[in-house]
Design an enzyme around this catalytic site. Structure first.
Site, short mmCIF file in Angstrom:
data_model
loop_
_atom_site.label_atom_id
_atom_site.label_comp_id
_atom_site.label_asym_id
_atom_site.label_seq_id
_atom_site.Cartn_x
_atom_site.Cartn_y
_atom_site.Cartn_z
N ASN A 33 12.90 8.91 19.52
CA ASN A 33 11.59 8.58 19.98
C ASN A 33 11.27 7.08 20.10
OD1 ASN A 33 10.90 8.71 17.88
ND2 ASN A 33 8.71 10.30 18.43
N LYS A 90 4.32 17.78 13.24
CA LYS A 90 4.70 19.12 14.34
C LYS A 90 6.27 17.80 14.94
CE LYS A 90 0.57 18.39 17.41
NZ LYS A 90 0.34 17.98 19.14
N TYR A 144 4.18 14.93 5.41
CA TYR A 144 5.92 14.97 5.27
C TYR A 144 6.47 15.93 3.93
CZ TYR A 144 10.05 12.49 4.06
OH TYR A 144 10.78 11.94 4.61
P1 NAD Z 1 13.85 6.47 10.30
O1 NAD Z 1 12.62 5.93 10.37
O2 NAD Z 1 14.92 5.26 9.73
O3 NAD Z 1 15.29 7.57 10.70
C1 NAD Z 1 14.28 8.33 11.51
C2 NAD Z 1 14.54 8.08 12.92
O4 NAD Z 1 13.88 9.26 13.74
C3 NAD Z 1 14.07 6.80 14.19
O5 NAD Z 1 14.89 7.01 14.50
C4 NAD Z 1 12.47 8.05 14.80
O6 NAD Z 1 12.67 6.96 15.96
C5 NAD Z 1 13.25 9.51 14.55
N1 NAD Z 1 11.91 10.05 14.85
C6 NAD Z 1 11.12 10.37 14.49
N2 NAD Z 1 10.04 11.25 15.00
C7 NAD Z 1 10.86 11.50 16.23
C8 NAD Z 1 10.67 12.44 17.51
N3 NAD Z 1 9.00 12.97 17.46
N4 NAD Z 1 11.04 12.84 18.14
C9 NAD Z 1 12.36 11.55 18.01
N5 NAD Z 1 12.72 11.24 17.34
C10 NAD Z 1 12.12 10.77 16.23
O7 NAD Z 1 14.04 7.27 8.59
P2 NAD Z 1 15.98 7.64 8.05
O8 NAD Z 1 15.24 6.76 6.90
O9 NAD Z 1 16.72 7.28 8.81
O10 NAD Z 1 15.67 8.59 7.27
C11 NAD Z 1 16.50 10.11 7.94
C12 NAD Z 1 15.93 11.59 8.10
O11 NAD Z 1 16.38 11.65 6.57
C13 NAD Z 1 14.63 11.50 7.99
O12 NAD Z 1 14.13 13.22 8.31
C14 NAD Z 1 13.93 11.55 6.40
O13 NAD Z 1 13.18 12.64 5.59
C15 NAD Z 1 15.35 12.45 6.16
N6 NAD Z 1 15.26 11.83 4.60
C16 NAD Z 1 15.14 9.95 4.41
C17 NAD Z 1 15.36 9.54 3.16
C18 NAD Z 1 15.95 8.31 2.86
O14 NAD Z 1 15.88 8.19 1.37
N7 NAD Z 1 16.16 7.11 3.73
C19 NAD Z 1 15.26 10.74 1.97
C20 NAD Z 1 14.92 11.38 2.20
C21 NAD Z 1 14.85 12.19 3.67
#
Ligand code: NAD
Ligand code: UDP
Length: 316
Positions: A33, A90, A144
């Site tokens: 999104n 959500k 979160y």
């Molecule tokens: P990010 O914010 O760059 O990526 C998250 C993506 O999800 C974004 O592109 C965002 O637009 C999309 N998104 C958010 N809500 C949405 C929705 N309701 N519908 C559709 N798309 C949606 O973050 P990231 O670092 O790439 O993290 C990706 C995943 O890995 C996440 O689930 C995060 O919790 C998990 N994670 C990341 C880290 C880290 O250090 N980067 C650590 C632990 C867990």
């Protein structure tokens, strides 16, 4: 050729995963999104006939056919996930239910991007998967942390009750090119501040620790987990156990950028964990030789190069 769905595929981690899975000869469908991700992150993939980008919010059901699903949709930085905490919950909970429903119908294998945040502010160091965590269920990070804990429960219960083929990765702090410069996470902040000559904002006294994993090591780990034997479900920690204080990180970034930025000290945010370091024994035993090899200095070089390019293009 497998058809692989990646929710949150236009984000930092998702865009690297899309790229890697396309390069390995798969068809990739990305659902996003664009809350924290962007078209820019996947623009270089749009010419590939085997790549499909769908603007969609995962809190609403989605219907595609897939062999594998990586469920990454969720804002990951404290600044972004606290903008609308109810929406964050959500996204984790309803997004997981929708993705798991899809996996059940299509018999796809599904991987959840969980997080070290399920351990909260840990009172043991390093954290093994058997540790149940120390989480404040009503604090500012709970949207979160608890959303991700509920998602893990959903994954396990869809597996037990509906035989869905699941994998759970607990990801520790990961960094690299394409992290949103406004992300608020520590490496993005410090590098951008150093490059612009602005003060480096250390929260607290800088003695808190984190273990930083470079993006390519994480992508290797996630793909190895997806391809692990069908009786291995996790949760499994995926992170780099080399631990640094926030002050050490600031000093390294100042040295590597040659920046003259001053260091400024701001209050430590509520419930900010004082330490975090993964025990990766389980991952090493089960993820087909996986071992995070990229040193912080090496990963920072590539990351600094990315932000330098953004600065040059007037995007910072
Ligand atoms: P990010 O914010 O760059 O990526 C998250 C993506 O999800 C974004 O592109 C965002 O637009 C999309 N998104 C958010 N809500 C949405 C929705 N309701 N519908 C559709 N798309 C949606 O973050 P990231 O670092 O790439 O993290 C990706 C995943 O890995 C996440 O689930 C995060 O919790 C998990 N994670 C990341 C880290 C880290 O250090 N980067 C650590 C632990 C867990
Ligand atoms: N941090 C900091 N200055 C910043 C951003 C973050 O000192 O400009 C600290 C933050 O308080 C935390 C650590 O760096 O102790 C890692 O924060 P980040 O938001 O990257 O991730 P998380 O807290 O989720 O591990």
């Amino acid at each position: 050729m497998k058809r692989i769905l990646i929710t949150g595929g236009a984000g930092f981690i998702g865009s690297h995963l899309c790229e890697r899975l396309l390069n390995e000869g798969n068809e990739v469908i990305c659902i996003d999104n664009f809350f924290t991700g962007s078209k820019r992150n996947v623009a270089h993939l749009l010419d590939n006939a085997y790549f499909e980008l769908i603007r969609h919010d995962v809190t609403m059901p989605f219907f595609v056919e897939a062999d594998e699903i990586y469920n990454l949709a969720c804002p990951a930085s404290p600044v972004h996930y606290q903008i609308n905490p109810i929406k964050t919950i959500k996204t984790s909970v309803m997004g997981s239910i929708n993705a798991l429903g899809l996996a059940k119908r299509t018999k796809a294998r599904i991987l959840q991007a969980s997080t070290s945040e399920v351990y909260g502010s840990p009172d043991i160091q390093p954290q093994p998967e058997s540790y149940w965590g120390h989480v404040n269920p009503i604090g500012p990070r709970s949207c979160y942390d608890e959303g991700k804990r509920c998602a893990e429960s959903l994954f396990m219960n869809y597996h037990i009750s509906n035989q869905v083929d699941i994998k759970i990765a607990r990801i520790f702090n990961t960094y690299g090119p394409r992290m949103n410069p406004q992300d608020g996470r520590v490496i993005a902040n410090f590098v951008v501040q150093a490059l612009k000559g602005e003060p480096i904002t250390i929260y607290g006294d800088g003695s808190q620790t984190r273990s930083f994993q470079y993006i390519s090591d994480l992508v290797d780990g996630l793909i190895k987990l997806m391809n692990s034997p069908s009786d291995f479900h996790g949760p499994v920690n995926i992170g780099n156990p080399e631990e640094f204080t926030v002050s050490e990180l600031a000093d390294l970034i100042l040295e590597m950028t040659g920046s003259k930025s001053e260091i400024t000290y701001l209050p430590l945010p509520t419930d900010d964990p004082m330490q975090r370091k993964p025990d990766i024994t389980l991952a090493k035993e089960n993820l087909n030789g996986w071992n995070p090899g990229v040193k912080l200095r090496e990963g920072l070089e590539a990351t600094i190069g990315y932000y330098q390019q953004l600065l040059h293009e007037g995007e910072l």
